[in-house]
Design a protein around this motif. Sequence first.
Motif, PDB file in Angstrom:
ATOM      1  N   UNK A  36       0.673  -0.794   0.231  1.00 45.93           N
ATOM      2  CA  UNK A  36       0.026  -0.257  -0.467  1.00 45.93           C
ATOM      3  C   UNK A  36       0.823   1.087  -0.056  1.00 45.93           C
ATOM      4  N   UNK A  37       0.214   2.329  -0.214  1.00 44.51           N
ATOM      5  CA  UNK A  37       0.993   3.855  -1.288  1.00 44.51           C
ATOM      6  C   UNK A  37       0.543   4.256  -0.418  1.00 44.51           C
ATOM      7  N   UNK A  38       1.078   5.537   0.403  1.00 43.22           N
ATOM      8  CA  UNK A  38       0.770   6.421   0.885  1.00 43.22           C
ATOM      9  C   UNK A  38       0.665   7.723  -0.040  1.00 43.22           C
ATOM     10  N   UNK A  39       0.362   8.303  -0.934  1.00 49.49           N
ATOM     11  CA  UNK A  39      -0.467   9.070  -2.132  1.00 49.49           C
ATOM     12  C   UNK A  39      -0.645  10.679  -1.549  1.00 49.49           C
ATOM     13  N   UNK A  40       0.356  11.414  -2.094  1.00 45.88           N
ATOM     14  CA  UNK A  40      -0.516  13.019  -2.179  1.00 45.88           C
ATOM     15  C   UNK A  40      -1.194  13.147  -3.882  1.00 45.88           C
ATOM     16  N   UNK A  41      -1.934  14.353  -3.512  1.00 47.33           N
ATOM     17  CA  UNK A  41      -3.043  13.997  -5.108  1.00 47.33           C
ATOM     18  C   UNK A  41      -3.098  15.789  -5.513  1.00 47.33           C
ATOM     19  N   UNK A  42      -2.309  15.970  -6.269  1.00 42.53           N
ATOM     20  CA  UNK A  42      -2.223  17.579  -6.537  1.00 42.53           C
ATOM     21  C   UNK A  42      -2.660  18.121  -7.939  1.00 42.53           C
ATOM     22  N   UNK A  43      -3.988  18.481  -8.205  1.00 43.60           N
ATOM     23  CA  UNK A  43      -4.812  18.909  -8.637  1.00 43.60           C
ATOM     24  C   UNK A  43      -5.705  19.737  -8.920  1.00 43.60           C
ATOM     25  N   UNK A  44      -6.176  20.751  -9.394  1.00 45.63           N
ATOM     26  CA  UNK A  44      -6.688  22.237  -8.916  1.00 45.63           C
ATOM     27  C   UNK A  44      -8.116  21.797  -9.671  1.00 45.63           C
ATOM     28  N   UNK A  45      -8.606  20.211 -10.283  1.00 45.41           N
ATOM     29  CA  UNK A  45     -10.115  20.442 -10.245  1.00 45.41           C
ATOM     30  C   UNK A  45     -10.213  18.996  -9.053  1.00 45.41           C
ATOM     31  N   UNK A  46     -11.546  19.650  -8.304  1.00 44.47           N
ATOM     32  CA  UNK A  46     -12.210  18.832  -6.832  1.00 44.47           C
ATOM     33  C   UNK A  46     -12.407  17.687  -7.436  1.00 44.47           C
ATOM     34  N   UNK A  47     -13.147  17.641  -9.054  1.00 43.68           N
ATOM     35  CA  UNK A  47     -13.849  16.326  -9.193  1.00 43.68           C
ATOM     36  C   UNK A  47     -12.356  15.002  -9.687  1.00 43.68           C
ATOM     37  N   UNK A  48     -11.153  15.506 -10.280  1.00 46.12           N
ATOM     38  CA  UNK A  48      -9.968  14.759 -10.964  1.00 46.12           C
ATOM     39  C   UNK A  48      -9.873  14.149  -9.568  1.00 46.12           C
ATOM     40  N   UNK A  49      -9.784  15.391  -8.498  1.00 45.99           N
ATOM     41  CA  UNK A  49      -9.066  14.629  -6.597  1.00 45.99           C
ATOM     42  C   UNK A  49      -9.725  13.461  -6.632  1.00 45.99           C
ATOM     43  N   UNK A  50     -11.272  13.855  -6.093  1.00 43.71           N
ATOM     44  CA  UNK A  50     -12.030  12.722  -5.856  1.00 43.71           C
ATOM     45  C   UNK A  50     -11.736  11.548  -6.754  1.00 43.71           C
ATOM     46  N   UNK A  51     -12.179  11.656  -8.195  1.00 42.27           N
ATOM     47  CA  UNK A  51     -12.094  10.969  -8.706  1.00 42.27           C
ATOM     48  C   UNK A  51     -10.774   9.593  -8.866  1.00 42.27           C
TER      49      UNK A  51
END
Length: 120
Positions: free
Chosen positions: A1-16
């Motif tokens: 299992x990896x610990x992941x940071x998501x960087x994206x200006x679109x909330x929908x993309x972060x949720x997806x």
Amino acid sequence: MARILIVDDAKFMRMTLTNILQKGNHQVVGEADNGRIGIELYKELKPDIVTMDITMPEMNGLEAVKHIKSLDPNSIIIMCSALGQQKLVVEAIESGAKDFIVKPFDESRVLEAVSRVLEK
């Protein structure tokens, strides 16, 4: 299992991405909506992997990749790009990104990219 940071200006993309990564038994440890916040969270959270959008306000993904790489040469960053951004993806890879995924996200492609960068 990896610990992941998501960087994206679109909330929908972060949720997806969060949904896909959690289905793959990975842990999303943080989210940022621009490169500057992404760098701060990287320093604070020390994630295994960062998914980085290319086009964002304040600081774009290319600048953020270069900055994170200067802080931590061993950081693992996967770029997220829309179709037609190949030139920017190449520049990101040259700057130290390990892989890229194309939007709209394909679940199996995202999880394959994560597995691939973890094996390196």
